[in-house]
Design an enzyme around this catalytic site. Sequence first.
Site, PDB file in Angstrom:
ATOM      1  N   HIS A   9       8.996  -8.024  -1.337  1.00 38.74           N
ATOM      2  CA  HIS A   9       9.678  -8.370   0.084  1.00 38.74           C
ATOM      3  C   HIS A   9      10.791  -9.130  -0.263  1.00 38.74           C
ATOM      4  O   HIS A   9      11.623  -9.515   0.506  1.00 38.74           O
ATOM      5  CB  HIS A   9       8.956  -8.570   1.343  1.00 38.74           C
ATOM      6  CG  HIS A   9       8.001  -7.526   1.614  1.00 38.74           C
ATOM      7  ND1 HIS A   9       8.236  -6.248   1.863  1.00 38.74           N
ATOM      8  CD2 HIS A   9       6.555  -7.470   1.751  1.00 38.74           C
ATOM      9  CE1 HIS A   9       6.987  -5.370   2.043  1.00 38.74           C
ATOM     10  NE2 HIS A   9       5.998  -6.168   2.076  1.00 38.74           N
ATOM     11  N   ASP A  63       2.674  -0.122  -3.379  1.00 30.95           N
ATOM     12  CA  ASP A  63       1.980  -0.893  -2.192  1.00 30.95           C
ATOM     13  C   ASP A  63       2.248  -0.242  -0.799  1.00 30.95           C
ATOM     14  O   ASP A  63       3.057   0.592  -0.762  1.00 30.95           O
ATOM     15  CB  ASP A  63       2.849  -2.201  -1.984  1.00 30.95           C
ATOM     16  CG  ASP A  63       2.355  -3.329  -0.982  1.00 30.95           C
ATOM     17  OD1 ASP A  63       1.606  -4.214  -1.568  1.00 30.95           O
ATOM     18  OD2 ASP A  63       2.597  -3.226   0.142  1.00 30.95           O
ATOM     19  N   HIS A 102       2.832  -1.280   1.988  1.00 29.47           N
ATOM     20  CA  HIS A 102       4.328  -1.579   2.644  1.00 29.47           C
ATOM     21  C   HIS A 102       5.759  -1.261   2.044  1.00 29.47           C
ATOM     22  O   HIS A 102       5.515  -1.231   0.797  1.00 29.47           O
ATOM     23  CB  HIS A 102       4.347  -3.029   2.912  1.00 29.47           C
ATOM     24  CG  HIS A 102       3.329  -3.763   3.592  1.00 29.47           C
ATOM     25  ND1 HIS A 102       2.003  -4.049   3.163  1.00 29.47           N
ATOM     26  CD2 HIS A 102       3.093  -3.799   4.975  1.00 29.47           C
ATOM     27  CE1 HIS A 102       1.201  -4.528   4.051  1.00 29.47           C
ATOM     28  NE2 HIS A 102       1.918  -4.319   5.428  1.00 29.47           N
ATOM     29  N   ASP A 132      -3.127  -2.370  -0.761  1.00 24.76           N
ATOM     30  CA  ASP A 132      -3.540  -2.427   0.719  1.00 24.76           C
ATOM     31  C   ASP A 132      -3.527  -0.935   1.311  1.00 24.76           C
ATOM     32  O   ASP A 132      -3.371  -1.074   2.471  1.00 24.76           O
ATOM     33  CB  ASP A 132      -2.395  -3.244   1.507  1.00 24.76           C
ATOM     34  CG  ASP A 132      -1.067  -3.343   0.769  1.00 24.76           C
ATOM     35  OD1 ASP A 132      -0.555  -2.592  -0.123  1.00 24.76           O
ATOM     36  OD2 ASP A 132      -0.194  -4.267   1.245  1.00 24.76           O
TER      37      ASP A 132
HETATM   38 ZN   LIG Z   1       1.607  -4.563   1.138  1.00 20.17          ZN
END
Ligand SMILES: [Zn+2]
Length: 444
Positions: free
Chosen positions: A114, A153, A155, A242
């Site tokens: 991120h 991931d 996200h 995740d």
């Molecule tokens: Zn993540």
Amino acid sequence: MNPLKAPHRTGIVFFPAFDWAISPTHPEREERLLYTRDQLFEEGILDVEGIEEFSPQVATEEDIERVHTCFPSTGRVVSPSHLISAGGAITAGRKVLEGTVEKAFALVRPPGHHARRVVHGLRGFCIVNIEAVMIEHLRRHFGPLRVAIVDTDCHHGDGTQDIYWHDPDTLFLSIHQDGRTLYPGTGFPEEFGGPNAYGTTLNLPLPPGTTDEGFLHVIDHCVLPILEDWKPDLIVNSAGQDNHFTDPITDMSITAQGYAALTRKLRPHVAVLEGGYSVQTALPYVNTGILLAMAGLDTGSLVEPDYQADLFHESERTREYVRRLSELMVEKYRNREALREKAFRGRTHHQETRQVFYDGEGITEGQKERVRLCRDCAGVVTLESWVNGRGRLLAVELPRTCCAACREEGVRAFGDAGLGDYALVELRDREVDRIERRSLFEEG
Ligand SMILES: [Zn+2]
Ligand SMILES: [Zn+2]
């Protein structure tokens, strides 16, 4: 499991960052790696011939600044743990390119996907984009590389997307839980890259609850055909875990076997740990599955404690959705040149403004980005960034191979920017790997 020999020589780099945490009870904490380490010992994996552990090197400030403009300065934003986490990724990449091992897995934290080009602080548990720091280090030390980053991931890898948005030599593919249902709320098929790199950013948002079947469908029918066409020198997997069905902060239904199958199909040269917050019931098993699959070893006996075979059935609706999404993205990718013409024809520059929220700091950054449309190089990019009450910066980027017109425009923009208007002005010249900087802050 022993005695065994790994068909692919595989390196592993560990760095649990004992002394760095957002807070003691935060999900991104050192236990994420400690249980994994126990599991690998228990399974005897570190004794397998062909699996080798390496100590992480420490990334230099130069490594960080090849990717990031930190405000007010690198030294004030980046901790020693971040330097070692990024350094761990660098070690993994170097060991592969030097031929010491065929593949390597950097099991490090804090994570990084991120973290965007400009860094005002912590967002989505990230400060330094460890994959990008590794890739740019490798390009500097081993020569030009065509790189594909596959971010698995849960996200959206919005930081990595931002860093490589204008880079036609880096293909960024992110598979993630639909941004309408999860942080950071981005990562849709329309996000397709900047005008000089259109079609080298590809986003595959999946519905909450997607199982191994849907996930692997997207790999088989979209990711692999695109990789085959694009022919990267290096495949990097941002290996976030995740998506696991026990993860406490997401809603997907992927198993350790699903991750192992994904790794066997993708065949990444380097995997870098990203997220994954189910510390005891997922991470040790998923990490082990990824490592075994990279090494070419059997993962058949790997079962996480909460797994129930009859729990996971893909819904008809998700099945149909992933089929269509895969088709759509392959089609978009194949038509990227025509789509680029349509979107940007006749323009000399493309400008965007945006806001970036730093959940770790509670601040919002404003950005204005301008890129020169160029057929001769990847285009000069001028980025203005500000946080009210903190200050304003200007970062000018010349691409790795920069044409004369883009160089002239970039050098002029840098020269014209005064410290009356900006607290920090940077010219990042990727062609010669040099940064020129004017700053109101003493520290470099
Ligand atoms: Zn993540
Ligand atoms: Zn140019």
